[in-house]
Motif scaffolding. Structure first.
Motif, PDB file in Angstrom:
ATOM      1  N   ASP A  39       5.769   4.965   4.541  1.00 58.47           N
ATOM      2  CA  ASP A  39       5.905   6.293   3.963  1.00 58.47           C
ATOM      3  C   ASP A  39       4.676   6.557   3.095  1.00 58.47           C
ATOM      4  O   ASP A  39       4.513   5.932   2.045  1.00 58.47           O
ATOM      5  N   PRO A  40       3.792   7.465   3.512  1.00 57.34           N
ATOM      6  CA  PRO A  40       2.578   7.713   2.727  1.00 57.34           C
ATOM      7  C   PRO A  40       2.867   8.327   1.358  1.00 57.34           C
ATOM      8  O   PRO A  40       1.991   8.384   0.508  1.00 57.34           O
ATOM      9  N   GLY A  41       4.097   8.757   1.140  1.00 61.75           N
ATOM     10  CA  GLY A  41       4.482   9.280  -0.161  1.00 61.75           C
ATOM     11  C   GLY A  41       4.924   8.193  -1.126  1.00 61.75           C
ATOM     12  O   GLY A  41       5.020   8.412  -2.331  1.00 61.75           O
ATOM     13  N   CYS A  42       5.179   6.995  -0.619  1.00 63.48           N
ATOM     14  CA  CYS A  42       5.601   5.850  -1.436  1.00 63.48           C
ATOM     15  C   CYS A  42       4.353   5.121  -1.940  1.00 63.48           C
ATOM     16  O   CYS A  42       3.520   4.703  -1.131  1.00 63.48           O
ATOM     17  N   PRO A  43       4.209   4.956  -3.251  1.00 64.70           N
ATOM     18  CA  PRO A  43       2.988   4.334  -3.785  1.00 64.70           C
ATOM     19  C   PRO A  43       2.654   2.956  -3.200  1.00 64.70           C
ATOM     20  O   PRO A  43       1.489   2.681  -2.912  1.00 64.70           O
ATOM     21  N   SER A  44       3.633   2.091  -3.000  1.00 61.16           N
ATOM     22  CA  SER A  44       3.319   0.759  -2.469  1.00 61.16           C
ATOM     23  C   SER A  44       2.913   0.830  -1.005  1.00 61.16           C
ATOM     24  O   SER A  44       1.992   0.116  -0.572  1.00 61.16           O
ATOM     25  N   ASP A  45       3.570   1.685  -0.211  1.00 66.06           N
ATOM     26  CA  ASP A  45       3.164   1.879   1.182  1.00 66.06           C
ATOM     27  C   ASP A  45       1.769   2.490   1.250  1.00 66.06           C
ATOM     28  O   ASP A  45       0.928   2.090   2.057  1.00 66.06           O
ATOM     29  N   PHE A  48      -1.050  -0.014   0.761  1.00 59.41           N
ATOM     30  CA  PHE A  48      -1.336  -0.773   1.974  1.00 59.41           C
ATOM     31  C   PHE A  48      -2.087   0.084   2.983  1.00 59.41           C
ATOM     32  O   PHE A  48      -3.091  -0.344   3.557  1.00 59.41           O
ATOM     33  N   LEU A  49      -1.609   1.302   3.220  1.00 62.56           N
ATOM     34  CA  LEU A  49      -2.219   2.190   4.206  1.00 62.56           C
ATOM     35  C   LEU A  49      -3.686   2.477   3.871  1.00 62.56           C
ATOM     36  O   LEU A  49      -4.552   2.436   4.743  1.00 62.56           O
ATOM     37  N   ILE A  50      -3.948   2.736   2.602  1.00 65.10           N
ATOM     38  CA  ILE A  50      -5.315   3.059   2.187  1.00 65.10           C
ATOM     39  C   ILE A  50      -6.224   1.838   2.339  1.00 65.10           C
ATOM     40  O   ILE A  50      -7.345   1.946   2.841  1.00 65.10           O
ATOM     41  N   SER A  51      -5.726   0.686   1.941  1.00 67.83           N
ATOM     42  CA  SER A  51      -6.534  -0.535   2.066  1.00 67.83           C
ATOM     43  C   SER A  51      -6.879  -0.824   3.516  1.00 67.83           C
ATOM     44  O   SER A  51      -8.020  -1.154   3.841  1.00 67.83           O
ATOM     45  N   ARG A  52      -5.897  -0.696   4.373  1.00 69.96           N
ATOM     46  CA  ARG A  52      -6.105  -1.076   5.769  1.00 69.96           C
ATOM     47  C   ARG A  52      -6.799  -0.008   6.609  1.00 69.96           C
ATOM     48  O   ARG A  52      -7.622  -0.321   7.469  1.00 69.96           O
ATOM     49  N   MET A 105       4.387  15.735   3.317  1.00 71.65           N
ATOM     50  CA  MET A 105       4.238  14.909   2.127  1.00 71.65           C
ATOM     51  C   MET A 105       4.403  15.773   0.871  1.00 71.65           C
ATOM     52  O   MET A 105       3.820  16.851   0.775  1.00 71.65           O
ATOM     53  N   LYS A 106       5.200  15.286  -0.071  1.00 70.15           N
ATOM     54  CA  LYS A 106       5.488  16.062  -1.276  1.00 70.15           C
ATOM     55  C   LYS A 106       4.274  16.228  -2.198  1.00 70.15           C
ATOM     56  O   LYS A 106       4.106  17.263  -2.811  1.00 70.15           O
ATOM     57  N   ASP A 107       3.453  15.200  -2.295  1.00 74.83           N
ATOM     58  CA  ASP A 107       2.293  15.266  -3.185  1.00 74.83           C
ATOM     59  C   ASP A 107       1.044  14.727  -2.475  1.00 74.83           C
ATOM     60  O   ASP A 107       0.611  13.599  -2.720  1.00 74.83           O
ATOM     61  N   PRO A 108       0.480  15.530  -1.588  1.00 75.37           N
ATOM     62  CA  PRO A 108      -0.698  15.044  -0.843  1.00 75.37           C
ATOM     63  C   PRO A 108      -1.897  14.737  -1.734  1.00 75.37           C
ATOM     64  O   PRO A 108      -2.712  13.881  -1.409  1.00 75.37           O
ATOM     65  N   LYS A 109      -1.982  15.390  -2.877  1.00 80.83           N
ATOM     66  CA  LYS A 109      -3.104  15.098  -3.777  1.00 80.83           C
ATOM     67  C   LYS A 109      -3.004  13.664  -4.288  1.00 80.83           C
ATOM     68  O   LYS A 109      -4.024  12.984  -4.436  1.00 80.83           O
ATOM     69  N   GLU A 113      -5.818  10.833  -4.562  1.00 83.17           N
ATOM     70  CA  GLU A 113      -6.125  10.199  -5.844  1.00 83.17           C
ATOM     71  C   GLU A 113      -6.113   8.675  -5.693  1.00 83.17           C
ATOM     72  O   GLU A 113      -6.979   7.983  -6.238  1.00 83.17           O
ATOM     73  N   ASP A 114      -5.140   8.174  -4.940  1.00 83.12           N
ATOM     74  CA  ASP A 114      -5.091   6.735  -4.695  1.00 83.12           C
ATOM     75  C   ASP A 114      -6.263   6.270  -3.830  1.00 83.12           C
ATOM     76  O   ASP A 114      -6.790   5.174  -4.028  1.00 83.12           O
ATOM     77  N   VAL A 115      -6.674   7.086  -2.880  1.00 82.34           N
ATOM     78  CA  VAL A 115      -7.867   6.764  -2.085  1.00 82.34           C
ATOM     79  C   VAL A 115      -9.064   6.634  -3.021  1.00 82.34           C
ATOM     80  O   VAL A 115      -9.847   5.681  -2.927  1.00 82.34           O
ATOM     81  N   TYR A 116      -9.190   7.565  -3.932  1.00 86.66           N
ATOM     82  CA  TYR A 116     -10.312   7.562  -4.875  1.00 86.66           C
ATOM     83  C   TYR A 116     -10.327   6.282  -5.718  1.00 86.66           C
ATOM     84  O   TYR A 116     -11.372   5.643  -5.876  1.00 86.66           O
TER      85      TYR A 116
END
Length: 138
Positions: A39-45, A48-52, A105-109, A113-116
């Motif tokens: 779930d890209p809206g879940c911080p822990s998921d 992982f998604l951003i790292s990989r 996604m509820k908060d795409p920003k 921000e996490d990507v940044y």
């Protein structure tokens, strides 16, 4: 002018570049199935998604390309929040496809921000090196 690393055109990245690793077009049964577990809206998921699929995807870029990409993201984060939802919207004409539900996604920003944050950690040396140069010479 900094040129695209793979094409003979100027390098002008946009927010969509960060989502390229999530493109499931013609890979719905492989990558699409894998991504449906997260779930890209879940911080822990999202971590992982951003790292990989983001950090690893850009590992081969030069420090200058990373800097330009990172700078563009920073400017976008300082601007209008609507652009983040727009980049997740499905474009039926586009030859790319994000996983189902990502456009809701509820908060795409927050995703960007996490990507940044992740990129600032992963690219700290490259970003510093680029910041020491005169950008007008690129």
């Amino acid at each position: 002018m900094l040129m695209h690393p793979f094409l003979d055109i100027p390098y002008n990245p946009n927010l969509g570049h960060f989502l390229g690793g999530f493109d499931i077009y013609d890979r719905e049964e492989s990558l699409g199935v894998e991504l449906s577990e997260y779930d890209p809206g879940c911080p822990s998921d999202r971590e992982f998604l951003i790292s990989r699929f983001v950090v690893k995807r850009f590992a081969g870029l030069s420090y200058r390309h990373k800097f330009v990409l990172f700078f563009m993201l920073g400017e976008a984060l300082d601007g209008d929040s609507k652009v983040f939802a727009e980049v997740f919207e499905h474009d039926p004409i586009s030859p790319s496809l994000l996983p189902p539900g990502w456009d809701e996604m509820k908060d795409p920003k927050a995703f960007f921000e996490d990507v940044y944050v992740k990129l600032s950690e992963a690219w700290v040396e490259d970003l510093y090196k680029a910041s020491q140069e005169d950008f007008s010479t690129w």
